[in-house]
Design a protein around this motif. Structure first.
Motif, PDB file in Angstrom:
ATOM      1  N   PHE A  74       0.841  -1.332  -0.030  1.00 10.36           N
ATOM      2  CA  PHE A  74      -0.105  -0.060  -0.161  1.00 10.36           C
ATOM      3  C   PHE A  74       0.942   1.187   0.142  1.00 10.36           C
ATOM      4  O   PHE A  74       1.946   1.435   0.693  1.00 10.36           O
ATOM      5  CB  PHE A  74      -0.967  -0.014   1.342  1.00 10.36           C
ATOM      6  CG  PHE A  74      -1.992  -0.984   1.103  1.00 10.36           C
ATOM      7  CD1 PHE A  74      -3.057  -1.016   0.531  1.00 10.36           C
ATOM      8  CD2 PHE A  74      -1.923  -2.218   1.923  1.00 10.36           C
ATOM      9  CE1 PHE A  74      -4.045  -1.871   0.265  1.00 10.36           C
ATOM     10  CE2 PHE A  74      -2.770  -3.221   1.994  1.00 10.36           C
ATOM     11  CZ  PHE A  74      -3.792  -3.035   0.922  1.00 10.36           C
ATOM     12  N   ASN A  75       0.420   2.396  -0.745  1.00  6.81           N
ATOM     13  CA  ASN A  75       0.924   3.562  -0.599  1.00  6.81           C
ATOM     14  C   ASN A  75       0.747   4.259   0.512  1.00  6.81           C
ATOM     15  O   ASN A  75      -0.606   4.429   0.916  1.00  6.81           O
ATOM     16  CB  ASN A  75       0.530   4.148  -2.109  1.00  6.81           C
ATOM     17  CG  ASN A  75       1.076   5.497  -2.266  1.00  6.81           C
ATOM     18  OD1 ASN A  75       1.615   6.240  -1.192  1.00  6.81           O
ATOM     19  ND2 ASN A  75       1.081   5.835  -3.244  1.00  6.81           N
ATOM     20  N   GLU A  76       1.601   4.929   1.025  1.00  8.55           N
ATOM     21  CA  GLU A  76       1.200   5.370   2.551  1.00  8.55           C
ATOM     22  C   GLU A  76       0.232   6.868   2.297  1.00  8.55           C
ATOM     23  O   GLU A  76      -0.600   7.005   3.081  1.00  8.55           O
ATOM     24  CB  GLU A  76       2.355   6.127   3.098  1.00  8.55           C
ATOM     25  CG  GLU A  76       2.800   5.290   4.413  1.00  8.55           C
ATOM     26  CD  GLU A  76       4.281   5.759   5.184  1.00  8.55           C
ATOM     27  OE1 GLU A  76       3.725   6.960   5.774  1.00  8.55           O
ATOM     28  OE2 GLU A  76       5.190   5.099   4.871  1.00  8.55           O
ATOM     29  N   GLU A  77       0.715   7.539   1.376  1.00  8.88           N
ATOM     30  CA  GLU A  77      -0.314   8.671   1.035  1.00  8.88           C
ATOM     31  C   GLU A  77      -1.748   8.298   0.605  1.00  8.88           C
ATOM     32  O   GLU A  77      -2.829   8.783   0.980  1.00  8.88           O
ATOM     33  CB  GLU A  77       0.151   9.357  -0.123  1.00  8.88           C
ATOM     34  CG  GLU A  77       1.486  10.132   0.033  1.00  8.88           C
ATOM     35  CD  GLU A  77       2.052  10.895  -1.074  1.00  8.88           C
ATOM     36  OE1 GLU A  77       1.506  10.704  -2.019  1.00  8.88           O
ATOM     37  OE2 GLU A  77       3.069  11.286  -0.699  1.00  8.88           O
ATOM     38  N   ALA A  78      -1.716   6.884  -0.129  1.00  7.03           N
ATOM     39  CA  ALA A  78      -3.204   6.701  -0.249  1.00  7.03           C
ATOM     40  C   ALA A  78      -3.958   6.149   0.925  1.00  7.03           C
ATOM     41  O   ALA A  78      -5.096   6.470   0.969  1.00  7.03           O
ATOM     42  CB  ALA A  78      -3.231   5.516  -1.220  1.00  7.03           C
ATOM     43  N   LEU A  79      -3.287   5.482   1.824  1.00  7.34           N
ATOM     44  CA  LEU A  79      -3.826   5.147   3.021  1.00  7.34           C
ATOM     45  C   LEU A  79      -4.303   6.258   3.861  1.00  7.34           C
ATOM     46  O   LEU A  79      -5.439   6.273   4.464  1.00  7.34           O
ATOM     47  CB  LEU A  79      -2.921   4.069   3.803  1.00  7.34           C
ATOM     48  CG  LEU A  79      -2.817   2.752   3.203  1.00  7.34           C
ATOM     49  CD1 LEU A  79      -1.554   2.230   4.120  1.00  7.34           C
ATOM     50  CD2 LEU A  79      -4.010   2.078   3.299  1.00  7.34           C
ATOM     51  N   GLU A  80      -3.750   7.390   3.836  1.00 11.76           N
ATOM     52  CA  GLU A  80      -3.721   8.491   4.718  1.00 11.76           C
ATOM     53  C   GLU A  80      -4.943   9.276   4.065  1.00 11.76           C
ATOM     54  O   GLU A  80      -5.893   9.576   4.830  1.00 11.76           O
ATOM     55  CB  GLU A  80      -2.614   9.352   4.639  1.00 11.76           C
ATOM     56  CG  GLU A  80      -2.789  10.441   5.312  1.00 11.76           C
ATOM     57  CD  GLU A  80      -2.907  10.490   6.854  1.00 11.76           C
ATOM     58  OE1 GLU A  80      -3.784  11.171   7.568  1.00 11.76           O
ATOM     59  OE2 GLU A  80      -2.598   9.524   7.603  1.00 11.76           O
ATOM     60  N   ASP A  81      -5.078   9.205   2.835  1.00 11.52           N
ATOM     61  CA  ASP A  81      -6.335   9.756   2.271  1.00 11.52           C
ATOM     62  C   ASP A  81      -7.556   9.100   2.565  1.00 11.52           C
ATOM     63  O   ASP A  81      -8.618   9.650   2.707  1.00 11.52           O
ATOM     64  CB  ASP A  81      -6.139   9.918   0.663  1.00 11.52           C
ATOM     65  CG  ASP A  81      -5.210  10.966   0.307  1.00 11.52           C
ATOM     66  OD1 ASP A  81      -4.724  11.681   1.116  1.00 11.52           O
ATOM     67  OD2 ASP A  81      -4.432  10.810  -1.062  1.00 11.52           O
ATOM     68  N   LEU A  82      -7.393   7.622   2.239  1.00 14.20           N
ATOM     69  CA  LEU A  82      -8.600   7.081   2.597  1.00 14.20           C
ATOM     70  C   LEU A  82      -9.044   6.999   3.940  1.00 14.20           C
ATOM     71  O   LEU A  82     -10.235   7.406   4.353  1.00 14.20           O
ATOM     72  CB  LEU A  82      -8.273   5.552   2.328  1.00 14.20           C
ATOM     73  CG  LEU A  82      -9.345   4.431   2.486  1.00 14.20           C
ATOM     74  CD1 LEU A  82     -10.506   4.683   1.687  1.00 14.20           C
ATOM     75  CD2 LEU A  82      -8.722   2.977   2.438  1.00 14.20           C
ATOM     76  N   PHE A  83      -7.989   6.787   4.993  1.00 16.27           N
ATOM     77  CA  PHE A  83      -8.444   6.726   6.345  1.00 16.27           C
ATOM     78  C   PHE A  83      -8.605   8.274   6.759  1.00 16.27           C
ATOM     79  O   PHE A  83      -9.446   8.379   7.990  1.00 16.27           O
ATOM     80  CB  PHE A  83      -7.484   5.940   7.224  1.00 16.27           C
ATOM     81  CG  PHE A  83      -7.610   4.431   6.750  1.00 16.27           C
ATOM     82  CD1 PHE A  83      -8.941   3.655   7.268  1.00 16.27           C
ATOM     83  CD2 PHE A  83      -6.578   3.872   6.094  1.00 16.27           C
ATOM     84  CE1 PHE A  83      -8.817   2.347   6.793  1.00 16.27           C
ATOM     85  CE2 PHE A  83      -6.788   2.390   5.990  1.00 16.27           C
ATOM     86  CZ  PHE A  83      -7.878   1.807   6.220  1.00 16.27           C
ATOM     87  N   GLY A  84      -7.942   9.139   6.447  1.00 15.31           N
ATOM     88  CA  GLY A  84      -7.974  10.216   7.059  1.00 15.31           C
ATOM     89  C   GLY A  84      -9.306  10.978   6.586  1.00 15.31           C
ATOM     90  O   GLY A  84     -10.079  11.641   7.390  1.00 15.31           O
ATOM     91  N   GLY A  85      -9.817  10.870   5.431  1.00 14.24           N
ATOM     92  CA  GLY A  85     -11.058  11.411   5.061  1.00 14.24           C
ATOM     93  C   GLY A  85     -12.138  10.664   5.726  1.00 14.24           C
ATOM     94  O   GLY A  85     -13.130  11.154   6.013  1.00 14.24           O
ATOM     95  N   PHE A  86     -11.817   9.398   5.976  1.00 10.87           N
ATOM     96  CA  PHE A  86     -13.137   8.564   6.702  1.00 10.87           C
ATOM     97  C   PHE A  86     -13.127   9.246   7.844  1.00 10.87           C
ATOM     98  O   PHE A  86     -14.262   9.215   8.471  1.00 10.87           O
ATOM     99  CB  PHE A  86     -12.655   7.098   6.737  1.00 10.87           C
ATOM    100  CG  PHE A  86     -13.666   6.199   7.314  1.00 10.87           C
ATOM    101  CD1 PHE A  86     -14.885   5.997   6.969  1.00 10.87           C
ATOM    102  CD2 PHE A  86     -13.229   5.731   8.716  1.00 10.87           C
ATOM    103  CE1 PHE A  86     -15.499   5.392   7.741  1.00 10.87           C
ATOM    104  CE2 PHE A  86     -14.176   4.961   9.393  1.00 10.87           C
ATOM    105  CZ  PHE A  86     -15.228   4.775   8.829  1.00 10.87           C
ATOM    106  N   ASP A  87     -12.037   9.402   9.000  1.00 12.46           N
ATOM    107  CA  ASP A  87     -12.296   9.975  10.203  1.00 12.46           C
ATOM    108  C   ASP A  87     -12.532  11.458   9.945  1.00 12.46           C
ATOM    109  O   ASP A  87     -13.527  11.518  11.027  1.00 12.46           O
ATOM    110  CB  ASP A  87     -10.817   9.893  10.861  1.00 12.46           C
ATOM    111  CG  ASP A  87     -10.160   8.502  10.971  1.00 12.46           C
ATOM    112  OD1 ASP A  87      -8.964   8.464  11.209  1.00 12.46           O
ATOM    113  OD2 ASP A  87     -10.981   7.568  11.031  1.00 12.46           O
ATOM    114  N   GLU A  88     -12.310  12.309   9.178  1.00 11.50           N
ATOM    115  CA  GLU A  88     -12.948  13.499   9.205  1.00 11.50           C
ATOM    116  C   GLU A  88     -14.375  13.399   8.821  1.00 11.50           C
ATOM    117  O   GLU A  88     -15.370  14.123   9.618  1.00 11.50           O
ATOM    118  CB  GLU A  88     -12.267  14.448   8.304  1.00 11.50           C
ATOM    119  CG  GLU A  88     -10.818  14.777   8.537  1.00 11.50           C
ATOM    120  CD  GLU A  88     -10.188  15.421   7.460  1.00 11.50           C
ATOM    121  OE1 GLU A  88     -10.972  15.611   6.383  1.00 11.50           O
ATOM    122  OE2 GLU A  88      -8.962  15.508   7.546  1.00 11.50           O
ATOM    123  N   ASN A  89     -15.003  12.492   7.919  1.00 13.97           N
ATOM    124  CA  ASN A  89     -16.317  12.705   7.775  1.00 13.97           C
ATOM    125  C   ASN A  89     -17.053  11.876   8.963  1.00 13.97           C
ATOM    126  O   ASN A  89     -18.309  12.280   9.257  1.00 13.97           O
ATOM    127  CB  ASN A  89     -16.591  11.732   6.593  1.00 13.97           C
ATOM    128  CG  ASN A  89     -15.837  12.467   5.244  1.00 13.97           C
ATOM    129  OD1 ASN A  89     -15.881  13.773   5.247  1.00 13.97           O
ATOM    130  ND2 ASN A  89     -15.877  11.849   4.211  1.00 13.97           N
TER     131      ASN A  89
END
Length: 96
Positions: A74-89
């Motif tokens: 997995f790409n770290e940035e892709a994981l951050e985008d996926l889970f970071g956005g999930f947490d904010e929402n």
């Protein structure tokens, strides 16, 4: 000569397994050597004796992956985008 069936050993032990034989003291319930194999009576007997197999079977070794190995593809940035956005929402909808 008697016909030997495939589901039994040379002297009649079941190939589906058995718990112990009359020589359980000789092998110390599977801890030692098999009487039938040592005396060349029935070399297959120990392969189906559950007491013998308990102490002489090869251990099953499972490879446990390290956490780094789990996410190596997995790409770290892709994981951050996926889970970071999930947490904010998710936080936006708490308390509604």
């Amino acid at each position: 000569m008697a016909e030997i069936k495939g589901s039994f050993t040379k002297i009649g032990f079941s190939k589906s397994g058995f718990s112990c034989c009359s020589f359980w003291k000789y092998c110390e319930m599977g801890k030692g050597n098999c009487y039938y194999a040592d005396n060349e009576i029935d070399s297959e007997a120990k392969e189906y004796c559950r007491c013998y197999k308990r102490y002489h079977a090869e251990p099953i070794i499972k490879k446990v992956s390290k956490q780094d190995d789990l996410f190596a593809d997995f790409n770290e940035e892709a994981l951050e985008d996926l889970f970071g956005g999930f947490d904010e929402n998710l936080l936006d909808h708490i308390g509604e």
